[in-house]
Design a protein around this motif. Structure first.
Motif, PDB file in Angstrom:
ATOM      1  N   THR A 219     -27.156  19.151  31.810  1.00  0.00           N
ATOM      2  CA  THR A 219     -26.776  19.922  33.017  1.00  0.00           C
ATOM      3  C   THR A 219     -26.963  19.137  34.317  1.00  0.00           C
ATOM      4  O   THR A 219     -26.792  19.679  35.395  1.00  0.00           O
ATOM      5  CB  THR A 219     -27.520  21.274  33.156  1.00  0.00           C
ATOM      6  OG1 THR A 219     -28.857  21.034  33.651  1.00  0.00           O
ATOM      7  CG2 THR A 219     -27.566  22.057  31.865  1.00  0.00           C
ATOM      8  N   GLU A 220     -27.297  17.864  34.224  1.00  0.00           N
ATOM      9  CA  GLU A 220     -27.531  17.054  35.431  1.00  0.00           C
ATOM     10  C   GLU A 220     -26.242  16.883  36.253  1.00  0.00           C
ATOM     11  O   GLU A 220     -25.155  16.777  35.708  1.00  0.00           O
ATOM     12  CB  GLU A 220     -28.036  15.682  34.979  1.00  0.00           C
ATOM     13  CG  GLU A 220     -28.317  14.696  36.080  1.00  0.00           C
ATOM     14  CD  GLU A 220     -28.645  13.329  35.482  1.00  0.00           C
ATOM     15  OE1 GLU A 220     -29.826  13.087  35.168  1.00  0.00           O
ATOM     16  OE2 GLU A 220     -27.716  12.518  35.310  1.00  0.00           O
TER      17      GLU A 220
ATOM     18  N   LEU B  94     -36.749  25.693  18.109  1.00  0.00           N
ATOM     19  CA  LEU B  94     -36.105  24.622  18.889  1.00  0.00           C
ATOM     20  C   LEU B  94     -34.855  25.154  19.595  1.00  0.00           C
ATOM     21  O   LEU B  94     -34.608  24.866  20.764  1.00  0.00           O
ATOM     22  CB  LEU B  94     -35.701  23.451  17.983  1.00  0.00           C
ATOM     23  CG  LEU B  94     -36.818  22.532  17.491  1.00  0.00           C
ATOM     24  CD1 LEU B  94     -36.262  21.514  16.499  1.00  0.00           C
ATOM     25  CD2 LEU B  94     -37.494  21.816  18.656  1.00  0.00           C
ATOM     26  N   TRP B  95     -34.059  25.947  18.865  1.00  0.00           N
ATOM     27  CA  TRP B  95     -32.827  26.495  19.451  1.00  0.00           C
ATOM     28  C   TRP B  95     -33.159  27.415  20.638  1.00  0.00           C
ATOM     29  O   TRP B  95     -32.532  27.339  21.691  1.00  0.00           O
ATOM     30  CB  TRP B  95     -32.002  27.243  18.396  1.00  0.00           C
ATOM     31  CG  TRP B  95     -30.769  27.862  18.972  1.00  0.00           C
ATOM     32  CD1 TRP B  95     -30.604  29.169  19.330  1.00  0.00           C
ATOM     33  CD2 TRP B  95     -29.541  27.192  19.308  1.00  0.00           C
ATOM     34  NE1 TRP B  95     -29.341  29.365  19.856  1.00  0.00           N
ATOM     35  CE2 TRP B  95     -28.671  28.162  19.863  1.00  0.00           C
ATOM     36  CE3 TRP B  95     -29.095  25.866  19.200  1.00  0.00           C
ATOM     37  CZ2 TRP B  95     -27.378  27.852  20.305  1.00  0.00           C
ATOM     38  CZ3 TRP B  95     -27.811  25.572  19.627  1.00  0.00           C
ATOM     39  CH2 TRP B  95     -26.976  26.546  20.180  1.00  0.00           C
ATOM     40  N   ALA B  96     -34.175  28.267  20.457  1.00  0.00           N
ATOM     41  CA  ALA B  96     -34.561  29.180  21.545  1.00  0.00           C
ATOM     42  C   ALA B  96     -35.014  28.372  22.768  1.00  0.00           C
ATOM     43  O   ALA B  96     -34.721  28.724  23.917  1.00  0.00           O
ATOM     44  CB  ALA B  96     -35.680  30.116  21.076  1.00  0.00           C
TER      45      ALA B  96
ATOM     46  N   ALA C 226     -30.852  28.325  30.380  1.00  0.00           N
ATOM     47  CA  ALA C 226     -31.035  29.471  31.276  1.00  0.00           C
ATOM     48  C   ALA C 226     -31.765  29.036  32.551  1.00  0.00           C
ATOM     49  O   ALA C 226     -31.439  29.481  33.653  1.00  0.00           O
ATOM     50  CB  ALA C 226     -31.815  30.572  30.557  1.00  0.00           C
ATOM     51  N   VAL C 227     -32.729  28.147  32.402  1.00  0.00           N
ATOM     52  CA  VAL C 227     -33.422  27.610  33.576  1.00  0.00           C
ATOM     53  C   VAL C 227     -32.436  26.826  34.435  1.00  0.00           C
ATOM     54  O   VAL C 227     -32.434  26.914  35.663  1.00  0.00           O
ATOM     55  CB  VAL C 227     -34.602  26.700  33.145  1.00  0.00           C
ATOM     56  CG1 VAL C 227     -35.143  25.923  34.322  1.00  0.00           C
ATOM     57  CG2 VAL C 227     -35.707  27.527  32.508  1.00  0.00           C
ATOM     58  N   ALA C 228     -31.556  26.088  33.754  1.00  0.00           N
ATOM     59  CA  ALA C 228     -30.603  25.236  34.469  1.00  0.00           C
ATOM     60  C   ALA C 228     -29.669  26.042  35.354  1.00  0.00           C
ATOM     61  O   ALA C 228     -29.385  25.649  36.482  1.00  0.00           O
ATOM     62  CB  ALA C 228     -29.789  24.419  33.465  1.00  0.00           C
TER      63      ALA C 228
ATOM     64  N   ALA D 179     -32.956  32.307  34.329  1.00  0.00           N
ATOM     65  CA  ALA D 179     -34.324  32.575  33.878  1.00  0.00           C
ATOM     66  C   ALA D 179     -35.246  31.524  34.488  1.00  0.00           C
ATOM     67  O   ALA D 179     -34.796  30.469  34.915  1.00  0.00           O
ATOM     68  CB  ALA D 179     -34.412  32.518  32.361  1.00  0.00           C
ATOM     69  N   ASP D 180     -36.518  31.860  34.533  1.00  0.00           N
ATOM     70  CA  ASP D 180     -37.483  30.913  35.063  1.00  0.00           C
ATOM     71  C   ASP D 180     -38.662  30.857  34.101  1.00  0.00           C
ATOM     72  O   ASP D 180     -39.704  31.443  34.341  1.00  0.00           O
ATOM     73  CB  ASP D 180     -37.922  31.361  36.463  1.00  0.00           C
ATOM     74  CG  ASP D 180     -38.696  30.242  37.174  1.00  0.00           C
ATOM     75  OD1 ASP D 180     -38.678  29.101  36.679  1.00  0.00           O
ATOM     76  OD2 ASP D 180     -39.306  30.533  38.215  1.00  0.00           O
ATOM     77  N   VAL D 181     -38.439  30.203  32.973  1.00  0.00           N
ATOM     78  CA  VAL D 181     -39.488  30.171  31.952  1.00  0.00           C
ATOM     79  C   VAL D 181     -40.067  28.767  31.833  1.00  0.00           C
ATOM     80  O   VAL D 181     -39.360  27.781  31.947  1.00  0.00           O
ATOM     81  CB  VAL D 181     -38.955  30.601  30.557  1.00  0.00           C
ATOM     82  CG1 VAL D 181     -38.892  32.097  30.460  1.00  0.00           C
ATOM     83  CG2 VAL D 181     -37.609  29.963  30.262  1.00  0.00           C
TER      84      VAL D 181
END
Ligand code: SF4
Length: 379
Positions: free
Chosen positions: A154-155, A324-326, A333-335, A339-341
């Protein structure tokens, strides 16, 4: 001297951290005995305290002080590999350079922007970094090396250009606290290669052209800066070797044929840049994969799906594939900000069931033991 094995900080790009879980420390007394034995029996005089993140040893302060005291005034030198960006590490570095020169200090923030560092789960804030380098420059260090990656999932160009901003702030702070103009910061950049058994095993690798273009923009931004540009060193590799690394990293048995083709075509010592030929690898891939329906891009720049059977799925590192998938989905989601996990370290927080301990019959083994290193002998 390996002072512990495993690392559960949870950096998503790190295969070594993922496949050697959980953390198992050597005790301070065992470390002292092994170093003593090694120094006496080998004649070597340089002791490196190694592990995936040596400053995380629960008694690293006492280990550093104890060893520095033991070998004070001798020719034995101590070193710590690159450490986390953490001011405490300066205290350690002080212990380690008691006898010798203050060469460089290396830190690895890995991602240029805060967003990127969250995506890779490397929770280092800009504040942490600036505070740490301020301590280093004010304690007599003149040179700090920072390690980053380019091409992380996602960079964008902007994430990488942030590296230049960070380096400028580092120099500005260094000049401020040291009152000197001769301080330096070297930025070293490696291309990200997705690795099996990590949450990024499904990720697309960045193609050669985009990697080179992004690094070119960064180099120009650094060079164009009149105030700080000359104080910033810039080291990087172009994107081509990274793609071959990516092919070897996530290849299946068909890649064996490519390697053979390269060898038959005269490929030797490809790890040495003067012998490396990207064109040879591309041509060999074309020949070896003809008629298979897959190509070099398929192995490298393609994102994988949950359903895909991966070539290394039969190798059991203990990690639960669904975990690993999660974690990969969390990264995405953070990207995008949905979400902020943060995955915390299971050394200090409850187990989050990555699967390794029950699967491998292992458990976390950490101190502190509360013991100290005593002087070796009366002089
Ligand atoms: S199983 Fe739990 S305790 Fe063991 S490494 Fe995974 S998260 Fe940590």
């Amino acid at each position: 001297m390996e002072i512990f094995r495993g690392c559960t900080r949870g950096c998503r790009f790190c295969q070594a951290g993922m496949i050697t879980r959980p953390v198992r420390e050597r005790s301070i007394t065992t470390i002292g005995d092994m170093v003593d034995n090694g120094v006496r029996k080998t004649g070597f005089e340089e002791v490196g305290l190694l592990s995936l993140s040596s400053a995380d040893h629960t008694e690293i302060g006492d280990v550093a002080k104890g060893l520095a005291d033991r070998y004070d005034g001798s020719n034995v030198s101590l070193s710590l590999p690159s450490t986390r960006v953490d001011a405490f590490n300066i205290t350690l570095a002080n212990e380690f350079s008691r006898n010798g020169r203050r060469s460089g200090l290396t830190f690895a923030p890995e991602g240029g922007s805060e967003r990127m560092r969250k995506v890779i789960n490397k929770m280092v804030t800009e504040e942490d970094l600036i505070r740490t380098v301020a301590t280093a420059y004010s304690h007599g260090w003149r040179q700090v090396k920072l390690y980053f990656m380019c091409g992380l999932p996602t960079e964008t160009d902007d994430d990488v250009l942030q590296i230049a901003e960070l380096a400028k702030k580092v120099i500005a702070k260094g000049r401020e606290v040291s009152g000197r103009n001769d301080i330096r910061c070297t930025v070293s950049i490696g291309g990200f290669v997705p690795k099996p058994h990590t949450p990024f095993q499904w990720a697309a690798q960045l193609d050669v052209e985009t990697t080179d273009e992004r690094l070119r923009k960064l180099r120009e931004t650094v060079r164009a800066d009149k105030r700080y540009g000359r104080a910033i060193g810039f080291r990087y590799h172009d994107g081509q070797p990274g793609i071959v690394e990516g092919l070897l990293s996530r290849g299946d048995r068909r890649v064996g044929r490519i390697i053979e083709e390269v060898w038959r075509d005269g490929g030797r010592f490809d790890g040495w840049s003067e012998h490396f030929s990207y064109d040879r690898w591309v041509a060999a891939s074309g020949r070896a994969l003809a008629g298979t329906g897959v190509d070099l891009d398929w192995y490298t720049t393609r994102e994988r799906d949950y359903d895909e059977v991966l070539p290394w799925d039969h190798l059991d590192s203990g990690l639960d594939k669904d975990w690993l998938w999660a974690d990969w989905e969390d990264a995405l989601a953070v990207a995008d900000g949905s979400a902020d996990v943060e995955v915390e370290d299971c050394r200090w927080t409850p187990c989050y069931d990555c699967g390794v301990c029950p699967e491998m019959g292992t458990e976390i083994q950490v101190g502190p033991t509360g013991k100290k290193l005593l002087p070796l002998s009366v002089v």
